[in-house]
Design a protein around this motif. Structure first.
Motif: not given
Length: 511
Positions: A424, A455, A491
């Protein structure tokens, strides 16, 4: 007339000496044979070095290559580093990178001095853990830090003890040297003239009286040894900051020398449960940044950096600007480092993660456990200009080709590559940086770029759904809360931030 003084370049020993055991045949006599294995009298290629270091010194190819790459990082200017990476990219595209690597050359005298210094014994947490029966944890980190506090004197003692041998490497047959040969000593020593001005590395020896009249005069190395030895001072006397023992009574320290300052070390020490942000450029004299004994902290150093050592930190996020030398992560636990850098070194890193754009293969040394490597994942407005200043090429990122050096514990995973699903981006929470960089300029593999895009799309769609649900008269608060809760759990699991949330809850309970 005031005499010149000499002191050791501490960054060489703290960032570029590899703390691994050397073969028994690694001696002065075998080092003196290295020039015989080179096709050039003044330079040595990587191909020749790998062969002669294996046959004469007993070094493994991975160790030989790592030493060669480290010397290039240490010895080249920022402009030379950029030119070097452009050449490598071109040869990669032609499918001839291995040929290009073997042909690369470095100055032989300076390189020999650099290699000799690998005999210096670097204090490490895992070594202390092994020697005194400690676990590789806080006690071992404290023992290693205690040894590092005496490093200035130890390094000076090492060079003083071996000064004759180092000079002998420059004059293997005649045991006499001229000025041109002595100038190689600018690799490991700094010369300060009688007026307090530093001699540029390429002009080392300018303050020695032996060559005032004749630059080509041959001087016995014992005479040069005595002259330098009598003028030795410790790095501390020349604005290098020594490491300090940390205690509860010692307040946090941030030493950030800017332009015009004489200090050669920037220091970030004992930052705990807080945030630090530095974006002011460091002074030209600064050769190293020491970040140590920080815990549960968020540290942002968003400016070009020289060499960086992160030592004895736990549960930290450390975001660095482009680093022209090496970023060393040592004796750290659960630390996340984000950095574009020329080189990366991992030593005694436990459950750490490094998001990097690195121009040379990461070096994995002993004591690492459950640590991960990932591609660089952030940006800020001044990033592109900072990359150029530091000599880091964003198009060359070999983050996923680590080199394992020395003994490792094969029973546990040492360092691995992060899965795309766990990848991420990180957002830098500052907007006061001038510049035009609005995206990540560093090369990223397609699967990781696709995961980031997925994402971002998921977050955008979730926002739309929540907005529609909030605007709808039929949507209940329970449905909206469930949607938020489900997405938040996803998440937490995929971003690796579950630990940080648990820590926040722990702090809340303590308060």
């Amino acid at each position: 007339m005031s005499h010149a003084s000499y002191h050791v370049k501490l960054e060489l020993f703290e960032q570029y000496v590899l703390p691994v055991g050397l073969p028994t045949q690694f001696t002065l006599s075998t080092l003196l044979k290295v020039p015989n294995g080179s096709q050039s009298k003044t330079h040595i290629s990587l191909g020749d070095w790998v062969v002669v270091s294996g046959t004469s010194l007993g070094l493994a190819e991975s160790m030989s290559t790592a030493l060669f790459e480290s010397f290039c990082t240490y010895n080249m200017t920022q402009e030379e580093k950029l030119e070097h990476t452009r050449d490598e990219l071109a040869w990669r595209q032609n499918g001839q990178r291995s040929t290009w690597l073997a042909q690369r050359q470095v100055p032989l005298p300076s390189f020999l001095l650099f290699v000799f210094c690998q005999q210096y014994s670097v204090p490490t947490a895992s070594a202390f853990a092994h020697d005194v029966g400690l676990q590789n944890g806080p006690a071992a980190r404290d023992a290693a830090l205690k040894a590092m506090c005496q490093q200035h004197e130890k390094v000076t003692g090492f060079v003083t003890q071996h000064l004759y041998h180092l000079l002998a490497l420059l004059a293997p047959n005649k045991y006499k040297v001229n000025l041109e040969q002595v100038r190689a000593f600018g690799t490991i020593l700094t010369e300060v003239d009688g007026k307090g001005a530093m001699t540029p590395p390429g002009r080392f020896g300018a303050s020695m009286p032996f060559w005032y009249k004749d630059r080509n005069a041959l001087v016995d190395i014992s005479v040069v040894q005595q002259f330098i030895g009598e003028s030795f001072t410790t790095p501390t006397q020349h604005s290098y900051s020594p490491y300090e023992l940390v205690s509860a009574k010692l307040p946090p320290k941030v030493q950030w020398p800017t332009q015009g300052a004489f200090e050669k070390s920037a220091v970030v020490r004992s930052i705990s449960k807080s945030m630090l942000h530095k974006a002011v450029p460091l002074g030209a004299n600064v050769q190293q940044v020491q970040i140590y004994a920080c815990h549960h902290a968020n540290i942002y150093l968003l400016t070009p950096l020289p060499n960086v050592t992160i030592f004895g930190c736990t549960h930290c996020n450390i975001i660095l600007g482009p680093t022209s030398g090496i970023v060393s992560i040592e004796a750290c636990e659960q630390v996340r480092v984000v950095a574009p850098t020329r080189g990366l070194r991992l030593l005694d890193a436990i459950e750490c993660r490094a998001y990097v754009c690195v121009n040379t293969p990461p070096m994995v040394l002993m004591g690492c456990r459950s640590t991960e490597l990932a591609p660089y994942n952030t940006n800020y407005p001044a990033l592109e200009s900072h990359l150029k200043q530091a000599g880091v090429n964003p198009l060359l990122n070999v983050w996923n080709t680590p080199v394992f050096i020395g003994k490792t514990d094969s029973s546990q995973p040492s360092v691995s590559i992060i899965a795309p699903q766990q990848f991420s981006s990180i957002t830098i929470p500052f907007t006061n940086h001038a510049g035009n960089c609005h995206g990540n300029p560093c090369h990223m593999p397609p699967e990781y770029a696709a995961e980031l895009k997925r994402k971002v799309t998921l977050a955008s769609n979730t926002c739309k759904i929540l907005h529609q649900a909030a605007s709808s008269k039929n949507a209940s608060k329970a449905e909206i809360a469930k949607m938020l809760n489900d997405n938040f759990k996803t998440w937490l699991q995929t971003s690796g931030n579950l630990r940080h949330v648990l820590e926040l809850l722990h702090y809340d309970e303590e308060a």
